[in-house]
Design a protein around this motif. Structure first.
Motif, PDB file in Angstrom:
ATOM      1  N   PRO A 230      59.322  70.570  71.042  1.00  0.00           N
ATOM      2  CA  PRO A 230      59.361  69.135  71.324  1.00  0.00           C
ATOM      3  C   PRO A 230      58.001  68.497  71.051  1.00  0.00           C
ATOM      4  O   PRO A 230      56.965  68.974  71.532  1.00  0.00           O
ATOM      5  N   GLY A 231      58.001  67.451  70.240  1.00  0.00           N
ATOM      6  CA  GLY A 231      56.751  66.788  69.897  1.00  0.00           C
ATOM      7  C   GLY A 231      56.948  65.753  68.804  1.00  0.00           C
ATOM      8  O   GLY A 231      58.069  65.403  68.452  1.00  0.00           O
ATOM      9  N   VAL A 232      55.826  65.270  68.265  1.00  0.00           N
ATOM     10  CA  VAL A 232      55.845  64.185  67.285  1.00  0.00           C
ATOM     11  C   VAL A 232      55.733  64.734  65.877  1.00  0.00           C
ATOM     12  O   VAL A 232      54.823  65.512  65.571  1.00  0.00           O
ATOM     13  N   LEU A 233      56.662  64.319  65.035  1.00  0.00           N
ATOM     14  CA  LEU A 233      56.620  64.592  63.603  1.00  0.00           C
ATOM     15  C   LEU A 233      56.144  63.302  62.951  1.00  0.00           C
ATOM     16  O   LEU A 233      56.759  62.247  63.134  1.00  0.00           O
ATOM     17  N   SER A 234      55.026  63.363  62.225  1.00  0.00           N
ATOM     18  CA  SER A 234      54.521  62.148  61.582  1.00  0.00           C
ATOM     19  C   SER A 234      54.535  62.305  60.074  1.00  0.00           C
ATOM     20  O   SER A 234      54.129  63.332  59.536  1.00  0.00           O
ATOM     21  N   VAL A 235      55.037  61.253  59.412  1.00  0.00           N
ATOM     22  CA  VAL A 235      55.161  61.222  57.958  1.00  0.00           C
ATOM     23  C   VAL A 235      54.153  60.206  57.436  1.00  0.00           C
ATOM     24  O   VAL A 235      54.230  59.024  57.778  1.00  0.00           O
ATOM     25  N   HIS A 236      53.196  60.661  56.619  1.00  0.00           N
ATOM     26  CA  HIS A 236      52.114  59.811  56.115  1.00  0.00           C
ATOM     27  C   HIS A 236      52.378  59.453  54.661  1.00  0.00           C
ATOM     28  O   HIS A 236      52.460  60.334  53.801  1.00  0.00           O
TER      29      HIS A 236
ATOM     30  N   THR B 285      54.924  57.001  59.785  1.00  0.00           N
ATOM     31  CA  THR B 285      56.173  56.908  60.541  1.00  0.00           C
ATOM     32  C   THR B 285      56.248  58.107  61.468  1.00  0.00           C
ATOM     33  O   THR B 285      56.088  59.247  61.020  1.00  0.00           O
ATOM     34  N   LYS B 286      56.465  57.838  62.759  1.00  0.00           N
ATOM     35  CA  LYS B 286      56.486  58.908  63.753  1.00  0.00           C
ATOM     36  C   LYS B 286      57.878  59.058  64.352  1.00  0.00           C
ATOM     37  O   LYS B 286      58.524  58.069  64.701  1.00  0.00           O
TER      38      LYS B 286
END
Length: 200
Positions: free
Chosen positions: A114-120, A126-127
């Motif tokens: 469980p956590g944040v996936l960030s797309v740069h 976008t998180k």
């Protein structure tokens, strides 16, 4: 340790040749002719069974030079969030820690927590909050991310997260059976990660 691992991969019980890794496989689908011939001897009137590779598109070849973009496929059981999206970087919440994936990343499989996936993508980030899943990073600069559940971080209600964290903490403190403790601990872990995603 690495010497021992390479010795095990060439062990006589594993065949005459060393074990091939997925990154060694050819990009184009190759029919197993020895299997087809053996099948025709046993069942000449029945077509050989289809394997998963028969339904998959051939894997793109590993480029000779480092690409400038990472191609990301981000899917959920009920939807496809990103499909063949070219981005600069992805940061995934792996069980071993936050893992940044850039073009040319070594082939890897990582379990997600469980956590944040960030797309740069340029200056845009976008998180998503993901509950769990897997990330498959291929040598050809393609990342396949499969999550059980995901939601954009900006759609998370902070009040509901705080209430859920309190409720599951109380359930954990009052749990009497192992099942109740395990269910409450999962709730605490997920809501703690949600809280960190909102405050971090």
């Amino acid at each position: 340790m690495f010497c021992r691992a390479s010795t095990l991969l060439r062990h006589p019980l594993m065949g005459a040749t060393s074990r091939r890794f997925s990154t060694d496989l050819p990009a184009a689908a190759v029919e197993d002719s020895s299997f087809v011939e053996a099948w025709k001897k046993v069942s000449p009137n029945v077509d050989p069974p289809k394997t998963p590779l028969a339904y998959m598109k051939p894997r793109p070849a590993t480029p000779s030079s480092l690409p400038s973009k990472l191609t990301v496929n981000f899917v959920l059981p009920y939807a496809s969030e990103l499909s063949a999206k070219e981005v600069d970087m992805v940061i995934v919440p792996a069980t071993t820690g936050q893992m940044g994936v850039l073009p040319g990343h070594v082939a890897t499989i990582a379990e997600l927590k469980p956590g944040v996936l960030s797309v740069h993508e340029g200056n845009d980030v976008t998180k998503y909050f993901v509950s769990s899943g897997f990330a498959f990073i291929h040598a050809n600069s393609v990342a396949d991310i499969i999550a059980v559940e995901a939601v954009p971080v900006d759609r998370i209600d902070a009040n509901l997260v705080q209430k859920g964290l309190q409720d599951f903490t109380q359930k954990l403190n009052s749990a009497t059976t192992d099942l109740e403790k395990a269910e409450a601990q999962i709730g605490v872990d997920v809501h703690s990660a949600l809280n960190s995603a909102l405050t971090g």
